[in-house]
Design an enzyme around this catalytic site. Structure first.
Site, PDB file in Angstrom:
ATOM      1  CE1 TYR A 144      42.969  32.969  41.560  1.00  7.29           C
ATOM      2  CE2 TYR A 144      42.155  32.168  39.062  1.00  7.29           C
ATOM      3  CZ  TYR A 144      42.071  33.126  40.402  1.00  7.29           C
ATOM      4  OH  TYR A 144      41.508  34.336  40.326  1.00  7.29           O
ATOM      5  CG  HIS A 171      39.077  40.132  32.584  1.00  8.86           C
ATOM      6  ND1 HIS A 171      38.177  39.730  32.718  1.00  8.86           N
ATOM      7  CD2 HIS A 171      39.629  41.713  32.340  1.00  8.86           C
ATOM      8  CE1 HIS A 171      37.130  41.806  32.501  1.00  8.86           C
ATOM      9  NE2 HIS A 171      38.790  41.995  32.788  1.00  8.86           N
ATOM     10  CB  ALA A 216      24.342  32.853  25.179  1.00  6.52           C
TER      11      ALA A 216
END
Ligand code: OAD
Length: 258
Positions: free
Chosen positions: A76, A128, A241
């Site tokens: 992380y 999330h 996108a």
């Protein structure tokens, strides 16, 4: 076949913009694809380099954390460094601007990188969680690190000394209640649904577009590749996108007063 550079025809963009122009409430679901052009790998891209030998299932699960909290924290921290170095791309920015051009827009993101907020999106439902926040495993609340564990490989809660974890949803865990309820309400109330950069594979997030489809609401998908949603969407804007969302916003801006 990856089709990363082409963008849809002006006619198709106009068709999608017409749905958004008529909408009272647009619900948007974004996924890792909207952050791909910010240099953040998507989930279905192979894990890169050092972490290639690990599957997210080994790392992004309560069992993985239980088994080896230090390894999970290292993963992380590696992702946090990458995200801190990343910047919102034109897709994030155009989406934040598009929210000003419709009466109401609810943005639900599966991403944990906080780039929508940094791009100026006002009210983001973090379905999330958010990788940059710590949560106490004892009190189950967002927490600060204790002074002496700031640099530790196993950070501890300043309030109770309990082990901290990233404030994200791991596989098998439940969605934060407020995000879950507000996202469901938006999918049940919206009159246009925009799915951007998600493979539409992971539930309950993928169920939001299905709820809109069941209500007969126009569903627009932005993705360079086909997904499980594509055959059911009213309009598929095939392309990245970072190019498609600005084009959509541009047409919305031009079309003001139509
Ligand atoms: P995925 O990695 O499953 O899918 C990313 C999607 O983005 C794919 O459909 C790509 O085709 C598309 N894509 C790639 N580049 C793009 C671009 N430039 N513009 C637009 N789209 C692009 O990521 P998600 O669908 O977000 O869950 O994954 C959903 C969840 O699965 C994640 O939130 C995570 C993972 O398990 C948790 O962490 C709980």
């Amino acid at each position: 076949m990856k089709n990363d550079s082409a963008i849809p025809s002006p006619e198709l963009i106009e068709q999608a913009a017409a749905h958004l122009r008529r909408a009272r409430h647009v619900c948007v679901l974004s996924g890792a694809g909207i952050s791909a052009e910010s240099g953040i790998p998507t989930f279905r891209d192979a894990q890169e380099g050092l972490w290639a030998q690990y599957s997210p299932l080994d790392l992004a699960t309560p069992e993985g954390f239980e088994r080896d909290p230090e390894l999970v924290w290292r993963w992380y921290e590696w992702r946090r460094e990458m995200i801190r170095a990343a910047h919102p791309n034109p897709g994030h920015v155009a989406l934040a601007q598009l929210a000003q051009q419709v009466p109401r827009l609810t943005l639900v993101t599966q991403n944990v990188d906080g780039l929508h907020q940094r791009a100026g999106s006002p009210h983001v439902l973090e379905y999330h969680g958010n990788i940059l926040r710590d949560r106490c495993t004892v009190e189950q609340v967002v927490a600060e690190r204790s002074e002496d564990s700031r640099r530790s490989a196993l950070p501890r809660c300043a309030a109770c000394g309990g082990l901290l974890r990233p404030d994200v949803v791991w596989f098998g865990e439940t969605i934060p209640r407020r995000a879950l309820v507000e996202a469901d309400e938006a999918a049940a109330d919206c009159d246009a649904f925009l799915s951007i950069g998600t493979s539409s594979l992971v539930y309950p997030a993928a169920g939001l577009a299905e709820a809109a489809l069941r209500r007969g609401v126009p569903v627009i998908e932005v993705n360079p590749n086909p997904t499980d949603l594509s055959p059911h969407a009213d309009i598929v804007l095939q392309g990245p996108a970072g190019r498609v969302v600005p084009a959509l916003r541009q047409v919305l801006t031009e079309g003001v007063g139509r």
